[in-house]
Design an enzyme around this catalytic site. Structure first.
Site, mmCIF file in Angstrom:
data_model
loop_
_atom_site.group_PDB
_atom_site.id
_atom_site.type_symbol
_atom_site.label_atom_id
_atom_site.label_comp_id
_atom_site.label_asym_id
_atom_site.label_seq_id
_atom_site.Cartn_x
_atom_site.Cartn_y
_atom_site.Cartn_z
ATOM 1 N N ALA A 10 0.918 -1.305 0.072
ATOM 2 C CA ALA A 10 -0.021 -0.118 0.081
ATOM 3 C C ALA A 10 0.868 1.175 0.094
ATOM 4 O O ALA A 10 0.561 2.254 0.503
ATOM 5 C CB ALA A 10 -0.984 0.064 1.419
ATOM 6 N N GLY A 11 1.944 1.223 -0.444
ATOM 7 C CA GLY A 11 2.947 2.318 -0.726
ATOM 8 C C GLY A 11 2.420 3.181 -1.839
ATOM 9 O O GLY A 11 1.172 3.116 -2.227
ATOM 10 N N PHE A 12 3.014 4.114 -2.489
ATOM 11 C CA PHE A 12 2.838 4.962 -3.591
ATOM 12 C C PHE A 12 2.153 4.375 -4.635
ATOM 13 O O PHE A 12 1.266 4.629 -5.526
ATOM 14 C CB PHE A 12 3.746 6.156 -3.809
ATOM 15 C CG PHE A 12 3.995 7.204 -2.730
ATOM 16 C CD1 PHE A 12 3.142 7.831 -2.395
ATOM 17 C CD2 PHE A 12 5.209 7.330 -2.187
ATOM 18 C CE1 PHE A 12 3.161 8.972 -1.365
ATOM 19 C CE2 PHE A 12 5.580 8.130 -1.064
ATOM 20 C CZ PHE A 12 4.392 9.131 -0.902
ATOM 21 N N ARG A 88 23.615 -4.519 -5.128
ATOM 22 C CA ARG A 88 22.561 -4.877 -5.821
ATOM 23 C C ARG A 88 22.188 -6.307 -5.246
ATOM 24 O O ARG A 88 21.020 -6.604 -5.541
ATOM 25 C CB ARG A 88 23.086 -4.931 -7.001
ATOM 26 C CG ARG A 88 22.286 -5.198 -8.310
ATOM 27 C CD ARG A 88 22.781 -5.005 -9.614
ATOM 28 N NE ARG A 88 22.364 -6.008 -10.719
ATOM 29 C CZ ARG A 88 22.622 -6.961 -10.814
ATOM 30 N NH1 ARG A 88 23.660 -7.488 -10.123
ATOM 31 N NH2 ARG A 88 22.209 -7.905 -11.795
ATOM 32 N N ARG A 151 6.622 6.423 -21.406
ATOM 33 C CA ARG A 151 7.616 7.351 -21.315
ATOM 34 C C ARG A 151 8.279 7.643 -22.799
ATOM 35 O O ARG A 151 8.510 8.872 -23.042
ATOM 36 C CB ARG A 151 8.782 6.926 -20.399
ATOM 37 C CG ARG A 151 8.342 6.725 -18.690
ATOM 38 C CD ARG A 151 9.295 6.171 -18.076
ATOM 39 N NE ARG A 151 9.038 6.520 -16.535
ATOM 40 C CZ ARG A 151 9.399 5.790 -15.538
ATOM 41 N NH1 ARG A 151 10.388 4.703 -15.982
ATOM 42 N NH2 ARG A 151 9.059 5.844 -14.253
ATOM 43 N N HIS A 175 13.875 -4.293 -17.835
ATOM 44 C CA HIS A 175 13.666 -2.885 -17.455
ATOM 45 C C HIS A 175 14.649 -2.301 -16.729
ATOM 46 O O HIS A 175 15.272 -2.854 -15.743
ATOM 47 C CB HIS A 175 12.485 -3.392 -16.126
ATOM 48 C CG HIS A 175 11.857 -1.829 -15.555
ATOM 49 N ND1 HIS A 175 11.479 -1.143 -16.533
ATOM 50 C CD2 HIS A 175 11.657 -1.759 -14.431
ATOM 51 C CE1 HIS A 175 10.870 -0.057 -15.457
ATOM 52 N NE2 HIS A 175 11.075 -0.464 -14.456
#
Length: 309
Positions: A10-12, A88, A151, A175
């Site tokens: 439920a983040g942004f 990473r 984009r 990605h």
């Protein structure tokens, strides 16, 4: 009976995805997060907008996976951002643990769902989700290409001075920096984009697209993009729930297409009720194939890191 969509995280990105989905009235929405109060508060806030915006779907927040049972689509946005000093490998391990926890709890409760992954590193996390869920590979997909193409289309429209609606563009690959925008398969109302934009400017647009996520991170200073990633995710959910047969780039499981095997990788597909209904093989030239293979190598390296953990 209304469709059911569960969003894990439920983040942004998760909460904004819920917003776009509610606006489209695609089905009842369950917003799940491990932090008590956050999904409940955001869901209630969004639901209280329904009389104003006129969407007749229920939005509920929960910390309990039982509330996600019998979902038609599960969207996974849960993940940790990369923090200073974090390697990473550290990030892969943290997000792999989160993905395992989410999928192992959600998948058994919704055995017929389509899973859409939105956490990073995207291609590796989608591979892991397929492995943990045991779902048919066509029902586990990653959202990256729709965002990257959006984009790319935005930058082309800005440069050419045309409506974004009239720009069609395709890209492939992993990605991130290794994505492969394909100017040859990009048009403005069917007219090749090269008729509008000079090759050197187009090359700059391709590079800006590759760095698109990083550009927003640098501008925000804290946090990353969420409006466009959430809109891209909602578009994929819509394609599945309405069986739209949309042609869009998603992270799909390859079994020999483009010479690649046992890897989740960004390719154009037909997306419908069954998830990935067909993988489309474009006639790439030598230069495009070389870029694609370099991208696959980078994705494979991340996957190897994941498997070694």
């Amino acid at each position: 009976m209304r469709k059911k969509i569960s969003i894990i995280g439920a983040g942004f990105v998760g909460s904004t995805t819920a917003h776009w989905l509610a606006a489209k009235e695609l089905g009842d929405i369950v917003l799940l997060d491990i932090v008590e109060g956050v999904p409940q508060g955001k869901a209630l806030d969004l639901y209280e907008a329904s009389p104003i915006e006129g969407f007749d779907v229920r939005v509920t927040g929960t910390n309990n996976y039982a509330d996600t049972a019998n979902s038609d689509v599960i969207v996974v946005t849960s993940g940790a951002p990369r923090k200073p000093g974090m390697s990473r490998e550290d990030l892969i391990k943290v997000n792999a643990d989160i993905t395992r926890a989410c999928i192992s709890q959600a998948a058994p409760l919704s055995p017929n769902a389509v899973i859409i992954m939105v956490n990073n590193p995207l291609d590796a996390m989608t591979y892991l989700a397929a492995e943990v869920s045991g779902f048919p590979k066509e029902r586990v997909i990653g959202q990256a290409g729709v965002l990257d193409a959006a984009r790319y289309r935005t930058f082309i429209a800005m440069e050419a001075g045309v409506s974004v609606e009239d720009v069609q563009a395709m890209l492939m690959g992993g990605h991130g920096d290794e994505m492969v925008p394909l100017p040859r398969f990009s048009t403005i109302s069917g007219i090749p984009v090269s008729e509008f934009i000079a090759p050197d400017r187009l090359a700059q647009i391709v590079e800006r697209t590759r760095k698109g996520g990083g550009e927003i991170v640098n501008l925000l200073k804290t946090g990353s993009a969420y409006y466009a990633p959430a809109a891209a995710t909602a578009q994929m959910v819509e394609a599945v729930l309405k069986d739209k047969k949309r042609v869009m780039p998603v992270a799909a499981y390859l079994t020999g297409q483009y010479g690649l095997n046992d890897i989740y990788f960004g390719v154009p597909v037909i997306l419908g009720a069954g998830g990935v209904e067909k993988i489309l093989e474009l006639p790439l030239n030598e230069e495009e194939m070389a870029l694609l293979n370099a991208s696959a190598k980078a994705v494979r390296a991340t996957l190897d890191t994941l498997k070694s953990l």
